[in-house]
Motif scaffolding. Structure first.
Motif, short mmCIF file in Angstrom:
data_model
loop_
_atom_site.label_atom_id
_atom_site.label_comp_id
_atom_site.label_asym_id
_atom_site.label_seq_id
_atom_site.Cartn_x
_atom_site.Cartn_y
_atom_site.Cartn_z
N SER A 1 0.67 -1.18 -0.07
CA SER A 1 -0.09 -0.03 0.03
C SER A 1 0.70 1.21 0.02
O SER A 1 1.86 1.40 0.83
N ALA A 2 0.60 2.11 -0.83
CA ALA A 2 1.22 3.44 -1.08
C ALA A 2 0.45 4.45 -0.69
O ALA A 2 -0.82 4.78 -0.93
N CYS A 3 1.07 5.51 0.04
CA CYS A 3 0.02 6.71 0.64
C CYS A 3 0.92 7.88 0.18
O CYS A 3 2.18 7.98 0.36
N VAL A 4 0.35 8.66 -0.54
CA VAL A 4 1.18 10.01 -1.08
C VAL A 4 0.81 11.26 -0.40
O VAL A 4 -0.28 11.58 0.00
N ARG A 5 1.43 12.19 -0.03
CA ARG A 5 1.23 13.43 0.30
C ARG A 5 2.15 14.49 -0.33
O ARG A 5 3.32 14.22 -0.67
N ARG A 6 1.83 15.65 -0.23
CA ARG A 6 2.71 16.82 -0.82
C ARG A 6 3.46 17.18 -0.08
O ARG A 6 3.29 17.61 1.35
N ALA A 7 4.71 17.48 -0.43
CA ALA A 7 5.90 17.94 0.47
C ALA A 7 6.63 18.84 -0.31
O ALA A 7 7.29 18.63 -1.39
N SER A 8 6.88 19.96 0.07
CA SER A 8 7.51 21.07 -0.48
C SER A 8 9.00 20.98 -0.27
O SER A 8 9.36 20.71 1.01
N SER A 9 9.63 21.18 -1.29
CA SER A 9 11.37 21.35 -0.80
C SER A 9 11.89 22.56 -1.75
O SER A 9 11.59 22.83 -2.95
N ALA A 10 12.55 23.33 -0.96
CA ALA A 10 13.18 24.48 -1.60
C ALA A 10 14.53 24.04 -2.06
O ALA A 10 15.26 23.37 -1.59
N ASP A 11 14.79 24.57 -3.48
CA ASP A 11 16.22 24.41 -3.55
C ASP A 11 17.20 25.23 -3.07
O ASP A 11 17.10 26.21 -2.83
N PRO A 12 18.51 24.60 -2.62
CA PRO A 12 19.30 25.41 -2.01
C PRO A 12 19.74 26.65 -2.57
O PRO A 12 20.28 26.40 -3.98
N GLY A 13 20.02 27.66 -2.19
CA GLY A 13 20.38 28.92 -2.86
C GLY A 13 19.53 29.65 -3.57
O GLY A 13 19.79 30.42 -4.37
N SER A 14 18.28 29.22 -3.57
CA SER A 14 17.12 29.68 -4.39
C SER A 14 15.99 30.05 -3.57
O SER A 14 15.63 29.32 -2.59
N ASN A 15 15.22 31.01 -4.04
CA ASN A 15 14.04 31.52 -3.37
C ASN A 15 12.83 30.67 -3.88
O ASN A 15 11.82 30.76 -3.41
N SER A 16 12.77 29.83 -4.86
CA SER A 16 11.78 29.37 -5.49
C SER A 16 11.44 28.00 -4.67
O SER A 16 12.42 27.11 -4.11
N VAL A 17 10.12 27.68 -4.44
CA VAL A 17 9.72 26.42 -3.68
C VAL A 17 8.87 25.42 -4.99
O VAL A 17 8.18 25.79 -5.44
N GLN A 18 9.59 24.45 -4.90
CA GLN A 18 8.84 23.31 -5.99
C GLN A 18 8.11 22.43 -5.38
O GLN A 18 8.38 21.72 -4.31
N PRO A 19 6.79 22.32 -6.05
CA PRO A 19 5.96 21.14 -5.16
C PRO A 19 6.48 19.72 -5.41
O PRO A 19 7.10 19.58 -6.60
#
Length: 89
Positions: free
Chosen positions: A14-32
């Motif tokens: 069984s797999a359960c998925v959730r959203r986890a935001s991660s920011a790239d080091p040295g960048s202000n952008s957050v990629q979903p």
């Protein structure tokens, strides 16, 4: 839509998925990103004793279905890696 539950060789995966935001080091952008966690349960003990199961497996991906696919694939590999063959005497 990805399948997130399956029976594979006597094990329920069984797999359960959730959203986890991660920011790239040295960048202000957050990629979903999405985190899929898979559990493995033995549902059939008729072919042998209970087996030691691997811990929770986790995989990150940029889409939910991709995370689930990676997690389920690694679970099947873990099951294939367990010794399920018993020699007859």
């Amino acid at each position: 839509m990805s399948q997130n539950n399956a029976i594979y060789k006597g094990f329920k995966v069984s797999a359960c998925v959730r959203r986890a935001s991660s920011a790239d080091p040295g960048s202000n952008s957050v990629q979903p990103r999405f985190l899929a966690t898979v559990t493995i349960l033995q549902v059939s003990s008729g072919m042998g004793s209970r087996r030691q199961l691997p811990p929770l497996l986790q995989h990150f991906a940029n889409a939910p279905h991709a995370a689930i696919t990676l997690a389920l694939s690694s679970a099947r590999e873990a099951i294939d890696g367990m010794s399920t063959f018993v020699k007859a005497r």
